[in-house]
Design an enzyme around this catalytic site. Sequence first.
Site, short mmCIF file in Angstrom:
data_model
loop_
_atom_site.label_atom_id
_atom_site.label_comp_id
_atom_site.label_asym_id
_atom_site.label_seq_id
_atom_site.Cartn_x
_atom_site.Cartn_y
_atom_site.Cartn_z
N VAL A 141 10.78 3.97 4.60
CA VAL A 141 12.06 4.52 4.16
C VAL A 141 12.60 5.61 5.10
CG1 VAL A 141 11.16 6.39 2.71
CG2 VAL A 141 13.29 5.21 2.06
N TYR A 142 11.77 6.13 6.00
CA TYR A 142 12.23 7.18 6.93
C TYR A 142 13.14 6.57 8.00
CZ TYR A 142 8.14 9.85 5.18
OH TYR A 142 7.20 10.49 4.40
#
Length: 322
Positions: free
Chosen positions: A52-53
């Site tokens: 998700v980064y």
Amino acid sequence: MQLRPLGRSGLQVSPLAFGGNVFGWTVDEKLSFRLLDAWLDAGFNFVDTADVYSSWVPGHSGGESETIIGKWLRQGGKRNQVVLATKVGKPMGDNKKGLSPAYIRQAVDASLKRLQTDHIDLYQSHDDDADTPLADTLGAFAELIQAGKVRAIGASNYSAPRLAEALDVAERQGLPRYESLQPLYNLCDRAVFEEALEPLCLERGVGVINFYALAAGFLTGKYRSEADAAKSARGASTTKKYLNPRGLRILAALDEVAKTRGATPGQVALAWQIARPAITAPIASATSAGQLDELVAAAQLSLDAEGIALLDEASAEGAQQR
């Protein structure tokens, strides 16, 4: 570098993990490569990221950090020098989230492609998923381990009851168990971890790789007044959360210990965590060569019992002004 066992996984990791949330966010690709090279050159081997980064950045969709790490691994040929950790489960858009077997299979292949590797050393459940039976999630991870795509699994943001339940399910059904926990923990945020998670991890032999080890920069001493909030993008939220009488007591204790050890407050804050028996490797980020040097020095800093006691007292919940 003295490596540490991560739970019962067989993985051996450095006493600090490099937090990859900054790659593609506050650190561009070129600087990311330099920082990662310097990390390995200093004797560290542990790098933590997540699929998700950095989806929170306008124009990003997630995967940016993994993509940069993958390019670095491909360019430098250093895959065998890195214990690579990433995570699955946070929302990635288009209803891509959670820990269902179908989604885990989809997400791991996407992460492997971005990371340009054939295996992930530590694959972590980024959040608990109450809608998916634990046995189903662990069963999916078992398939990945059998296929050679994953070496070990970990949990992030799990409560003590849910982590204990997951460990019990794994034991009863002969499934892989979570070998690590990634909780919020630092001198300012102690209570939740220490109350129930810490004794559980010690009892069950689960490694701990805590995030926000520097309390979003507060424990470096960077934010000491409301005026300091403008020093960074997250300064306002950091000062609002931590700039209070207890926070100032903690900074004063860090200053005192740092002076006696010839160190900085941030180094002392990390050394305090590294010395704690339950902690395997705090996660910390760097956005410059200078900050990375600070992390390297923190891992080499040894605190005496008096310094640890001073920090324990100052950071205890409800501690009074000395």
